[in-house]
Scaffold this motif. Structure first.
Motif, PDB file in Angstrom:
ATOM      1  N   ASP A   1       0.826  -1.167   0.139  1.00  0.00           N
ATOM      2  CA  ASP A   1       0.058  -0.095  -0.412  1.00  0.00           C
ATOM      3  C   ASP A   1       0.828   1.364   0.235  1.00  0.00           C
ATOM      4  N   TRP A   2       1.950   1.412   0.964  1.00  0.00           N
ATOM      5  CA  TRP A   2       2.980   2.243   0.876  1.00  0.00           C
ATOM      6  C   TRP A   2       3.273   2.339  -0.674  1.00  0.00           C
ATOM      7  N   VAL A   3       4.278   1.521  -1.246  1.00  0.00           N
ATOM      8  CA  VAL A   3       4.241   1.883  -2.599  1.00  0.00           C
ATOM      9  C   VAL A   3       3.326   1.915  -3.095  1.00  0.00           C
ATOM     10  N   TYR A   4       2.301   1.753  -3.765  1.00  0.00           N
ATOM     11  CA  TYR A   4       1.248   2.655  -3.907  1.00  0.00           C
ATOM     12  C   TYR A   4       0.935   4.106  -4.611  1.00  0.00           C
ATOM     13  N   ALA A   5       1.107   4.343  -3.321  1.00  0.00           N
ATOM     14  CA  ALA A   5       0.360   5.516  -2.498  1.00  0.00           C
ATOM     15  C   ALA A   5       1.948   6.554  -3.202  1.00  0.00           C
ATOM     16  N   TYR A   6       2.806   5.613  -3.027  1.00  0.00           N
ATOM     17  CA  TYR A   6       4.119   7.344  -3.466  1.00  0.00           C
ATOM     18  C   TYR A   6       4.312   6.949  -4.735  1.00  0.00           C
ATOM     19  N   GLN A   7       4.044   5.536  -5.558  1.00  0.00           N
ATOM     20  CA  GLN A   7       3.186   5.849  -6.973  1.00  0.00           C
ATOM     21  C   GLN A   7       2.632   6.787  -7.788  1.00  0.00           C
ATOM     22  N   SER A   8       1.443   6.233  -6.372  1.00  0.00           N
ATOM     23  CA  SER A   8       0.005   7.133  -7.397  1.00  0.00           C
ATOM     24  C   SER A   8       0.080   8.596  -6.506  1.00  0.00           C
ATOM     25  N   HIS A   9       1.469   9.179  -5.572  1.00  0.00           N
ATOM     26  CA  HIS A   9       1.698  10.778  -5.757  1.00  0.00           C
ATOM     27  C   HIS A   9       3.060  11.265  -6.082  1.00  0.00           C
ATOM     28  N   ALA A  10       4.023  10.054  -6.755  1.00  0.00           N
ATOM     29  CA  ALA A  10       5.042  10.939  -6.821  1.00  0.00           C
ATOM     30  C   ALA A  10       5.627  12.192  -7.569  1.00  0.00           C
ATOM     31  N   GLU A  11       4.591  12.718  -8.543  1.00  0.00           N
ATOM     32  CA  GLU A  11       5.179  14.317  -8.726  1.00  0.00           C
ATOM     33  C   GLU A  11       5.052  14.797  -7.644  1.00  0.00           C
ATOM     34  N   VAL A  12       4.442  14.621  -6.163  1.00  0.00           N
ATOM     35  CA  VAL A  12       4.172  16.259  -4.937  1.00  0.00           C
ATOM     36  C   VAL A  12       5.339  15.870  -4.914  1.00  0.00           C
ATOM     37  N   ILE A  13       5.348  14.017  -4.261  1.00  0.00           N
ATOM     38  CA  ILE A  13       6.748  13.716  -3.181  1.00  0.00           C
ATOM     39  C   ILE A  13       7.862  14.282  -3.622  1.00  0.00           C
ATOM     40  N   ASP A  14       7.506  14.107  -5.150  1.00  0.00           N
ATOM     41  CA  ASP A  14       9.187  13.690  -5.282  1.00  0.00           C
ATOM     42  C   ASP A  14       9.353  15.521  -5.523  1.00  0.00           C
ATOM     43  N   ALA A  15       8.011  16.445  -5.962  1.00  0.00           N
ATOM     44  CA  ALA A  15       9.033  18.379  -5.764  1.00  0.00           C
ATOM     45  C   ALA A  15       9.569  18.498  -4.800  1.00  0.00           C
ATOM     46  N   VAL A  16       9.094  17.964  -3.610  1.00  0.00           N
ATOM     47  CA  VAL A  16       9.213  18.191  -1.779  1.00  0.00           C
ATOM     48  C   VAL A  16      10.858  17.294  -1.842  1.00  0.00           C
ATOM     49  N   VAL A  17      11.646  16.520  -2.460  1.00  0.00           N
ATOM     50  CA  VAL A  17      12.831  15.712  -2.812  1.00  0.00           C
ATOM     51  C   VAL A  17      13.331  16.957  -3.603  1.00  0.00           C
ATOM     52  N   ARG A  18      13.090  17.110  -4.682  1.00  0.00           N
ATOM     53  CA  ARG A  18      13.783  18.404  -5.715  1.00  0.00           C
ATOM     54  C   ARG A  18      14.166  19.456  -4.183  1.00  0.00           C
ATOM     55  N   ALA A  19      13.131  20.238  -3.648  1.00  0.00           N
ATOM     56  CA  ALA A  19      13.605  21.471  -2.877  1.00  0.00           C
ATOM     57  C   ALA A  19      13.821  21.087  -1.875  1.00  0.00           C
ATOM     58  N   LYS A  20      14.294  19.888  -1.457  1.00  0.00           N
ATOM     59  CA  LYS A  20      15.447  19.126   0.089  1.00  0.00           C
ATOM     60  C   LYS A  20      16.419  19.111  -0.693  1.00  0.00           C
ATOM     61  N   VAL A  21      17.039  18.550  -1.381  1.00  0.00           N
ATOM     62  CA  VAL A  21      18.274  18.777  -2.343  1.00  0.00           C
ATOM     63  C   VAL A  21      18.167  20.025  -2.672  1.00  0.00           C
ATOM     64  N   ALA A  22      17.720  20.702  -3.058  1.00  0.00           N
ATOM     65  CA  ALA A  22      18.384  22.194  -3.244  1.00  0.00           C
ATOM     66  C   ALA A  22      18.740  23.161  -2.286  1.00  0.00           C
ATOM     67  N   LYS A  23      18.715  22.478  -1.232  1.00  0.00           N
ATOM     68  CA  LYS A  23      18.740  23.500   0.529  1.00  0.00           C
ATOM     69  C   LYS A  23      19.557  22.348   0.422  1.00  0.00           C
ATOM     70  N   ALA A  24      20.231  21.677  -0.153  1.00  0.00           N
ATOM     71  CA  ALA A  24      21.841  21.185   0.601  1.00  0.00           C
ATOM     72  C   ALA A  24      21.329  19.944   1.735  1.00  0.00           C
ATOM     73  N   THR A  25      20.316  18.315   1.613  1.00  0.00           N
ATOM     74  CA  THR A  25      20.229  18.271   2.684  1.00  0.00           C
ATOM     75  C   THR A  25      21.080  16.650   2.184  1.00  0.00           C
ATOM     76  N   PRO A  26      21.355  16.287   3.041  1.00  0.00           N
ATOM     77  CA  PRO A  26      22.337  14.858   2.568  1.00  0.00           C
ATOM     78  C   PRO A  26      21.202  13.832   2.216  1.00  0.00           C
ATOM     79  N   GLU A  27      21.904  12.265   1.543  1.00  0.00           N
ATOM     80  CA  GLU A  27      21.619  11.502   1.130  1.00  0.00           C
ATOM     81  C   GLU A  27      22.056  10.740   2.264  1.00  0.00           C
ATOM     82  N   PRO A  28      20.951   9.821   2.717  1.00  0.00           N
ATOM     83  CA  PRO A  28      19.245   9.685   2.007  1.00  0.00           C
ATOM     84  C   PRO A  28      18.595  10.953   2.574  1.00  0.00           C
ATOM     85  N   VAL A  29      17.943  11.661   1.302  1.00  0.00           N
ATOM     86  CA  VAL A  29      17.026  12.509   1.587  1.00  0.00           C
ATOM     87  C   VAL A  29      15.254  11.989   2.693  1.00  0.00           C
TER      88      VAL A  29
END
Length: 85
Positions: free
Chosen positions: A46-74
Motif C-alpha cells: 500500500d505504501w509503494v502504491y501511495a508513493y507511485q500515485s503521488h510521486a509528482e508531489v513527493i518528488d517535488a519535495v525531494v527536489r526542494a530538499k536537495v536544492a537546500k543541500a539536504t544530505p542523502e538519503p533524503v
C-alpha cells in the motif's frame, strides 16, 4: 515520457531513487507520511502504491530538499506536507 523509478518497501518506509540534476537521489519516504498524508493502507505494498500515485508531489519535495543541500538519503516525513482535512 518520464520513466517511473523503482520503489520498494523497507521496514517503515518506501525507498526510491528520484532523478534530480541528472543523478538518482536516494530517498526514504516514511510510512507515517504515506499513511497520514496520502491515505496509504497499513501493508507495505500500500505504501509503494501511495508513493507511485503521488510521486509528482513527493518528488517535488525531494527536489526542494536537495536544492537546500539536504544530505542523502533524503528523508521525507509527514511534516513535509500540509495537513489535509
Amino acid at each position: 515520457m518520464q520513466l517511473m523509478m523503482q520503489a520498494y518497501a523497507g521496514r517503515d518506509a518506501v525507498i526510491v531513487r528520484v532523478p534530480v540534476g541528472g543523478r538518482g537521489v536516494r530517498v526514504l519516504v516514511s510510512r507515517e507520511a504515506l499513511e497520514e498524508r496520502f491515505a496509504a493502507g497499513p501493508a507495505p505494498q500500500d505504501w509503494v502504491y501511495a508513493y507511485q500515485s503521488h510521486a509528482e508531489v513527493i518528488d517535488a519535495v525531494v527536489r526542494a530538499k536537495v536544492a537546500k543541500a539536504t544530505p542523502e538519503p533524503v528523508v521525507i516525513s509527514k511534516h513535509d506536507f500540509p495537513l489535509v482535512q
